[in-house]
Motif scaffolding. Structure first.
Motif, PDB file in Angstrom:
ATOM      1  N   HIS A 150      13.086  42.621  26.264  1.00  0.00           N
ATOM      2  CA  HIS A 150      12.257  43.584  25.531  1.00  0.00           C
ATOM      3  C   HIS A 150      11.102  42.883  24.825  1.00  0.00           C
ATOM      4  N   ILE A 151      11.379  41.715  24.250  1.00  0.00           N
ATOM      5  CA  ILE A 151      10.310  40.951  23.597  1.00  0.00           C
ATOM      6  C   ILE A 151       9.223  40.608  24.612  1.00  0.00           C
ATOM      7  N   GLY A 152       9.628  40.129  25.780  1.00  0.00           N
ATOM      8  CA  GLY A 152       8.658  39.782  26.806  1.00  0.00           C
ATOM      9  C   GLY A 152       7.868  40.977  27.286  1.00  0.00           C
ATOM     10  N   ALA A 153       8.562  42.094  27.523  1.00  0.00           N
ATOM     11  CA  ALA A 153       7.882  43.300  28.007  1.00  0.00           C
ATOM     12  C   ALA A 153       6.893  43.828  26.972  1.00  0.00           C
ATOM     13  N   ARG A 154       7.287  43.830  25.702  1.00  0.00           N
ATOM     14  CA  ARG A 154       6.386  44.311  24.650  1.00  0.00           C
ATOM     15  C   ARG A 154       5.160  43.417  24.524  1.00  0.00           C
ATOM     16  N   ALA A 155       5.362  42.110  24.652  1.00  0.00           N
ATOM     17  CA  ALA A 155       4.228  41.186  24.561  1.00  0.00           C
ATOM     18  C   ALA A 155       3.197  41.492  25.634  1.00  0.00           C
ATOM     19  N   ILE A 156       3.666  41.810  26.837  1.00  0.00           N
ATOM     20  CA  ILE A 156       2.750  42.136  27.932  1.00  0.00           C
ATOM     21  C   ILE A 156       2.090  43.492  27.711  1.00  0.00           C
ATOM     22  N   LYS A 157       2.886  44.501  27.433  1.00  0.00           N
ATOM     23  CA  LYS A 157       2.364  45.857  27.336  1.00  0.00           C
ATOM     24  C   LYS A 157       1.450  46.055  26.137  1.00  0.00           C
ATOM     25  N   ASP A 158       1.711  45.337  25.046  1.00  0.00           N
ATOM     26  CA  ASP A 158       0.900  45.501  23.837  1.00  0.00           C
ATOM     27  C   ASP A 158      -0.386  44.680  23.862  1.00  0.00           C
ATOM     28  N   ASP A 159      -0.547  43.853  24.877  1.00  0.00           N
ATOM     29  CA  ASP A 159      -1.800  43.123  25.047  1.00  0.00           C
ATOM     30  C   ASP A 159      -2.881  44.140  25.439  1.00  0.00           C
ATOM     31  N   PRO A 160      -3.968  44.245  24.668  1.00  0.00           N
ATOM     32  CA  PRO A 160      -5.015  45.225  25.014  1.00  0.00           C
ATOM     33  C   PRO A 160      -5.542  45.072  26.435  1.00  0.00           C
ATOM     34  N   SER A 161      -5.535  43.852  26.950  1.00  0.00           N
ATOM     35  CA  SER A 161      -6.036  43.625  28.310  1.00  0.00           C
ATOM     36  C   SER A 161      -5.099  44.182  29.382  1.00  0.00           C
ATOM     37  N   PHE A 216       1.283  37.933  28.571  1.00  0.00           N
ATOM     38  CA  PHE A 216       2.129  37.424  29.648  1.00  0.00           C
ATOM     39  C   PHE A 216       2.549  35.988  29.332  1.00  0.00           C
ATOM     40  N   GLU A 217       1.632  35.223  28.767  1.00  0.00           N
ATOM     41  CA  GLU A 217       1.963  33.855  28.369  1.00  0.00           C
ATOM     42  C   GLU A 217       3.099  33.859  27.340  1.00  0.00           C
ATOM     43  N   ILE A 218       3.001  34.737  26.357  1.00  0.00           N
ATOM     44  CA  ILE A 218       4.023  34.809  25.307  1.00  0.00           C
ATOM     45  C   ILE A 218       5.358  35.222  25.897  1.00  0.00           C
ATOM     46  N   ALA A 219       5.329  36.165  26.832  1.00  0.00           N
ATOM     47  CA  ALA A 219       6.569  36.609  27.481  1.00  0.00           C
ATOM     48  C   ALA A 219       7.259  35.440  28.174  1.00  0.00           C
ATOM     49  N   ARG A 220       6.472  34.614  28.860  1.00  0.00           N
ATOM     50  CA  ARG A 220       7.050  33.471  29.561  1.00  0.00           C
ATOM     51  C   ARG A 220       7.594  32.447  28.578  1.00  0.00           C
ATOM     52  N   MET A 221       6.889  32.223  27.481  1.00  0.00           N
ATOM     53  CA  MET A 221       7.383  31.288  26.473  1.00  0.00           C
ATOM     54  C   MET A 221       8.730  31.740  25.920  1.00  0.00           C
ATOM     55  N   ALA A 222       8.837  33.034  25.600  1.00  0.00           N
ATOM     56  CA  ALA A 222      10.097  33.563  25.076  1.00  0.00           C
ATOM     57  C   ALA A 222      11.218  33.375  26.092  1.00  0.00           C
ATOM     58  N   GLY A 223      10.901  33.598  27.367  1.00  0.00           N
ATOM     59  CA  GLY A 223      11.897  33.415  28.403  1.00  0.00           C
ATOM     60  C   GLY A 223      12.344  31.968  28.514  1.00  0.00           C
ATOM     61  N   MET A 224      11.401  31.038  28.455  1.00  0.00           N
ATOM     62  CA  MET A 224      11.734  29.623  28.613  1.00  0.00           C
ATOM     63  C   MET A 224      12.695  29.148  27.531  1.00  0.00           C
ATOM     64  N   ILE A 225      12.581  29.705  26.344  1.00  0.00           N
ATOM     65  CA  ILE A 225      13.482  29.312  25.256  1.00  0.00           C
ATOM     66  C   ILE A 225      14.924  29.682  25.591  1.00  0.00           C
ATOM     67  N   THR A 226      15.110  30.796  26.291  1.00  0.00           N
ATOM     68  CA  THR A 226      16.472  31.219  26.648  1.00  0.00           C
ATOM     69  C   THR A 226      16.992  30.508  27.885  1.00  0.00           C
ATOM     70  N   TYR A 227      16.102  30.000  28.732  1.00  0.00           N
ATOM     71  CA  TYR A 227      16.541  29.364  29.977  1.00  0.00           C
ATOM     72  C   TYR A 227      17.060  27.950  29.752  1.00  0.00           C
ATOM     73  N   ARG A 228      16.601  27.287  28.704  1.00  0.00           N
ATOM     74  CA  ARG A 228      17.007  25.916  28.413  1.00  0.00           C
ATOM     75  C   ARG A 228      17.796  25.903  27.094  1.00  0.00           C
ATOM     76  N   SER A 229      18.430  24.791  26.796  1.00  0.00           N
ATOM     77  CA  SER A 229      19.279  24.718  25.604  1.00  0.00           C
ATOM     78  C   SER A 229      18.599  23.949  24.479  1.00  0.00           C
ATOM     79  N   GLN A 230      19.085  24.183  23.270  1.00  0.00           N
ATOM     80  CA  GLN A 230      18.593  23.438  22.115  1.00  0.00           C
ATOM     81  C   GLN A 230      18.832  21.942  22.310  1.00  0.00           C
ATOM     82  N   THR A 231      19.986  21.593  22.881  1.00  0.00           N
ATOM     83  CA  THR A 231      20.309  20.190  23.116  1.00  0.00           C
ATOM     84  C   THR A 231      19.280  19.534  24.027  1.00  0.00           C
ATOM     85  N   LEU A 232      18.901  20.239  25.106  1.00  0.00           N
ATOM     86  CA  LEU A 232      17.927  19.680  26.037  1.00  0.00           C
ATOM     87  C   LEU A 232      16.560  19.528  25.381  1.00  0.00           C
ATOM     88  N   PHE A 233      16.130  20.553  24.651  1.00  0.00           N
ATOM     89  CA  PHE A 233      14.834  20.476  23.982  1.00  0.00           C
ATOM     90  C   PHE A 233      14.795  19.290  23.009  1.00  0.00           C
TER      91      PHE A 233
END
Length: 350
Positions: free
Chosen positions: A185-196, A211-228
């Motif tokens: 939902h965070i990713g979708a809102r970031a895309i849809k609320d972009d005026p462009s 779209f960039e923000i949506a991908r950033m939010a996704g990347m945080i969930t795909y990897r772990s705190q330990t790895l970061f």
């Protein structure tokens, strides 16, 4: 297992028409096409590979551009292409050659954009079944996939229970949790609320900061705190920004070059609504109806698809087997560190 002429290989990257297709919503499109990669000896048993959210059909790829599962699939690898042929479709609703929101509507001559019908995981599987029929493939040895690909594997085993011998479900749960829906939902809102974004009528991805923000939010969930922590360790650049910030900026910018934002939204929705128990009396009851051999894999630190839920599903499926991979990569473990889990798959394929 032996195959006649094991050194005779076919490598295809093509598109196939499956004709008219009716979605779960009742919407119908007159001519749907699916792009695919097919690799391996002609006549060998076929394994269907299903890709994840921002994946594509290039699971094997080439020497110059290895595919996203090139560490798993190939001659002498766990999915051995001297014994099996593999086929991977770009999903219905995707943006790498299959019919999706960026495709031209034959009635208007313009891209479908948000007039494209809503897509479900079951729609994706039904479209693949039609494509396999067109290709003359009437039986699969196995279906394998991770994340959104794992969701497809779940549904393959219920929609077409006798069509394959084995299912390999990686990093996916019987339904998407509220936690997963929240991040989507965070990713979708970031895309849809972009005026462009302009209700899906953006001139190109390059205008979409959302779209960039949506991908950033996704990347945080795909990897772990330990790895970061191990990878970045609060390292800073000369301008006082942190390496982790530059990494996320890079990932956000890169997605715009290789994926369509409308497709991204459609596939997020498909994942949100994934639930093998829908219309089947709940996931526990649905789990009793698998006829193929079921193999599940979970990955340590996977925030979206945790071990306990995947293992619980496996425990409910008669004869199912489960493997847990100890990795710092979290959810993205199914795309890396093949030496930690791929041999388990190789030992189970028979």
């Amino acid at each position: 297992m032996s195959v006649k002429n094991p050194t005779s290989y076919q490598s295809q990257n093509k598109t196939i028409s499956i004709g008219s297709f009716t979605f779960e919503s009742g919407d119908q499109l007159p001519n749907v096409e699916l792009a695919y990669e097919r690799f391996g000896p002609p006549g060998a048993p076929t394994i269907l590979i299903c890709h994840a959210l921002t994946g594509n059909q290039y699971a094997v790829g080439s020497e110059e551009q290895p595919g996203w599962w090139a560490g798993l699939i190939g001659r002498g690898l766990p999915i051995d292409t001297s014994q099996f042929q593999v086929i991977t479709f770009n999903v219905l609703g995707g943006c790498h050659g299959s019919t999706g929101p960026a495709s031209l509507d034959p009635q208007t001559g313009e891209p479908y954009r948000l007039s494209f019908p809503p897509v479900t995981v079951r729609d994706i599987v039904h479209s693949q079944r039609k494509a396999l029929r067109e290709l003359g493939i009437n039986r699969l040895h196995a279906v394998a996939g991770g994340s959104l690909g794992g969701m497809q594997a779940y549904e393959w085993g219920l929609l077409y229970p006798t069509f394959m011998k084995q299912l390999f479900i990686l990093a996916a749960t019987p339904y998407l949790s509220d936690y997963g829906i929240a991040f989507n939902h965070i990713g979708a809102r970031a895309i849809k609320d972009d005026p462009s974004f302009n209700h899906g009528n953006y001139p190109s991805n390059q205008h979409l900061k959302g779209f960039e923000i949506a991908r950033m939010a996704g990347m945080i969930t795909y990897r772990s705190q330990t790895l970061f922590q191990k990878r970045f360790d609060r390292n800073q650049k000369e301008d006082a920004s942190y390496d982790i910030q530059s990494y996320l900026d890079y990932q956000g910018d890169k997605i715009k070059d290789r994926f369509d934002a409308n497709s991204y939204l459609y596939l997020l929705e498909a994942m949100n609504h994934h639930d093998i128990g829908r219309g089947r009396g709940g996931w526990k009851q649905a789990s009793q109806h698998y006829e193929a051999e079921v193999y599940t894999l979970s990955f340590e630190h996977d925030l979206l698809y945790p071990f306990d839920f995947i293992k619980s599903f496996s425990d409910h499926v008669p004869g199912s087997e489960h493997f847990h991979s100890d990795t710092d990569y979290g959810h993205d473990g199914f795309l890396v560190e093949f030496n930690g889990w791929a041999s388990w798959i190789g030992n189970k394929i028979n």
